[in-house]
Design an enzyme around this catalytic site. Structure first.
Site, PDB file in Angstrom:
ATOM      1  N   HIS A  96     -30.303 -47.979  36.136  1.00 56.10           N
ATOM      2  CA  HIS A  96     -30.287 -46.544  35.669  1.00 56.10           C
ATOM      3  C   HIS A  96     -31.615 -46.199  36.096  1.00 56.10           C
ATOM      4  CE1 HIS A  96     -30.209 -43.402  32.896  1.00 56.10           C
ATOM      5  NE2 HIS A  96     -31.335 -43.454  32.646  1.00 56.10           N
ATOM      6  N   ASP A 175     -23.656 -39.868  21.551  1.00 62.49           N
ATOM      7  CA  ASP A 175     -24.607 -39.719  22.341  1.00 62.49           C
ATOM      8  C   ASP A 175     -24.430 -38.177  22.902  1.00 62.49           C
ATOM      9  OD1 ASP A 175     -27.145 -40.314  23.868  1.00 62.49           O
ATOM     10  OD2 ASP A 175     -25.607 -39.998  25.724  1.00 62.49           O
ATOM     11  N   ARG A 182     -30.567 -32.390  20.582  1.00 62.80           N
ATOM     12  CA  ARG A 182     -31.916 -32.622  20.977  1.00 62.80           C
ATOM     13  C   ARG A 182     -32.354 -31.592  21.939  1.00 62.80           C
ATOM     14  NH1 ARG A 182     -31.772 -38.136  23.878  1.00 62.80           N
ATOM     15  NH2 ARG A 182     -33.934 -37.594  24.404  1.00 62.80           N
ATOM     16  N   SER A 197     -30.611 -43.260  23.612  1.00 64.10           N
ATOM     17  CA  SER A 197     -29.612 -42.587  24.492  1.00 64.10           C
ATOM     18  C   SER A 197     -29.338 -43.500  25.740  1.00 64.10           C
ATOM     19  CB  SER A 197     -30.282 -41.355  24.752  1.00 64.10           C
ATOM     20  OG  SER A 197     -29.202 -40.695  25.777  1.00 64.10           O
ATOM     21  N   LYS A 201     -25.646 -46.105  26.365  1.00 60.53           N
ATOM     22  CA  LYS A 201     -24.530 -45.680  27.275  1.00 60.53           C
ATOM     23  C   LYS A 201     -24.391 -47.147  28.145  1.00 60.53           C
ATOM     24  CE  LYS A 201     -26.547 -41.883  28.893  1.00 60.53           C
ATOM     25  NZ  LYS A 201     -27.301 -41.209  27.873  1.00 60.53           N
TER      26      LYS A 201
END
Length: 461
Positions: A96, A175, A182, A197, A201
């Site tokens: 990620h 999320d 947010r 978050s 995921k």
């Protein structure tokens, strides 16, 4: 900010939602049951938008403990369905990135890892602000489907070994809800909320190992190395607590990655690496090999990071990563004919499929010297504003918009020599006056030699 671990009021998981908000507002730690109650309320209707906004602001101001972040991450993960890979235990991996200009690392990395016999169920995202999104880039290929059903994902990972797809409505609905709130309550840039978050995921994917790339710089969400290091440390710590073997990279994002910025043009650059062309981007190659090699090391497929890097590089040299890429895109909706054409060495055919915009503009060097820096923020903004990114979430992407760099940091250049090429369409021509000055001034040239760019600032493993 520290979080108090006991309250002057007795709280349990049957407290009302306003009671939980008040507890957090006053600086007390929420226990796992209370966090689970709040997250469950997002999906069963007990929690309203006003509650979410108030709780997020309380968390933002008062901070969160490690236990709270872990509990929130697991509750978000469990708010919907989860992927599970019991047959492939020990070989399920992913990476990620917090987002950057020209960051197409996932596109060649996933098939390279699959060619090394790993399983890569990669849930990717779309562009945020000026940063490009992996899914937007992949959709440059006609027919590519990002929205897959769970059974399609299972089949894809079982047969091909890798897939790059979007988060389905059944996966982690909490999320999606929290992020939307947010975004409108000024609580996006908070380490604890970012960590929960991202990791909620990734933990849905049932991973054995994860590489995280936290970027800092002018075009990153974290502007300084200090901010990026704090986020990386939290991500690393919580990942380990969740049972995922993890490595966090802190990397520079003042300068673009590779030669290309945009959507279709970054698919072209990714293909050039997987075809191992002589003109492939060397800095892209090194980052892909580094992160892929680290994943191989984390799951003990190699003994050293050097062996891991070379194992990834070999998949490009022998064409096995390219074959996995072809199989992946066919499985995700691209016709076999187009897939075969994309992996061919016929550049004209590849260009006819990816269809870069036909209106070109060169940026020329104002002096002779050496490339000192290339402003990724300016270039990312130009691509976004000309249609290659979104100014609002509902906007349609123009995949043909892009910028091709002709020079890298450290390269020598002559006065009036082109250092970049902008691809745009006729309907964007009226925007040129706004952006041409930024395009020309996005490069800094030194009269003395400049060392090659060092991307990796720190590694946490």
């Amino acid at each position: 900010m520290s979080v108090r671990t006991s309250s002057i009021i007795e709280h349990d998981h049957y407290s009302s939602i306003p009671d939980l908000i008040a507890k957090k507002r006053d600086g007390y730690e929420l226990d796992p049951n209370e966090i689970k109650q709040f997250i469950s309320g997002l999906t069963n209707g007990d929690v309203q938008d006003c509650h979410v906004g108030a709780m997020l602001m309380a968390m933002f101001i008062q901070g969160m403990s490690e236990r709270e972040i872990c509990s929130m991450t697991m509750s978000m993960r469990d708010s919907g369905e989860r992927l599970q890979w019991p047959k492939y235990r020990g070989s399920v991996v992913d990476k990620h990135s917090t987002g950057g200009i020209g960051d197409k690392i996932s596109i060649p990395l996933a098939p390279a890892l699959a060619a090394c016999h790993l399983k890569v169920p990669m849930m990717a995202g779309r562009g945020l602000g000026i940063t490009g999104g992996t899914l937007d880039k992949l959709e440059s290929m006609p027919g590519y489907q990002t929205q897959l059903k769970d059974e399609q994902i299972t089949e894809l990972i079982s047969t091909v070994g890798c897939g790059i797809f979007s988060q389905s409505l059944e996966l982690n609905p909490a999320d999606r809800y929290l992020y939307a709130i947010r975004d409108v309550t000024a609580t996006v840039p908070h380490h604890a909320l970012i960590v929960s978050s991202i990791l909620s995921k990734k933990s849905i994917e049932d991973l054995d190992a994860l590489v995280l790339d936290v970027k800092y710089g002018a075009s990153a969400f974290m502007k300084t190395t200090e901010q990026a290091e704090i986020l990386a440390e939290w991500l690393y710590k919580v990942s380990e607590l969740l049972g995922m073997k993890t490595c966090c990279y802190v990397t520079e994002m003042n300068n673009p990655i590779g030669f290309c910025i945009g959507n279709a043009i970054e698919i072209e650059e990714s293909l050039d690496l997987m075809k191992y062309k002589i003109n492939r981007s060397k800095d892209l190659e090194e980052l892909v090999c580094e992160q892929g090699g680290r994943l191989l090391l984390l799951i003990n497929k190699v003994q050293t990071i050097e062996q891991g890097r070379e194992m990834i590089r070999e998949t490009f040299q022998n064409g096995s990563a390219l074959e996995k890429f072809r199989d992946m895109i066919i499985a995700q909706g691209v016709s076999k004919t187009i897939a075969e054409q994309l992996i061919s060495n016929d550049d004209k055919i590849v260009n006819s499929i990816l269809k870069l915009a036909h209106k070109h503009h060169h940026a020329l060097a104002s002096q002779t010297g050496f490339i000192q820096s290339i402003d990724s923020y300016k270039l990312g903004t130009i691509v976004q504003r000309l249609g290659g990114g979104r100014l609002k979430s509902t906007a349609k992407i123009d995949h043909s918009i892009g910028i091709r760099l002709l020079k890298h940091v450290g390269d020598e250049i002559q006065e009036n020599e082109p250092w970049a090429l902008l691809y745009a369409n006729d309907n964007a021509a009226n925007h040129y006056p706004k952006f041409l000055d930024d395009f020309h001034t996005a490069v800094q040239i030194s009269s003395t030699p400049v060392a090659p760019l060092q991307r990796i600032h720190k590694i946490l493993s």
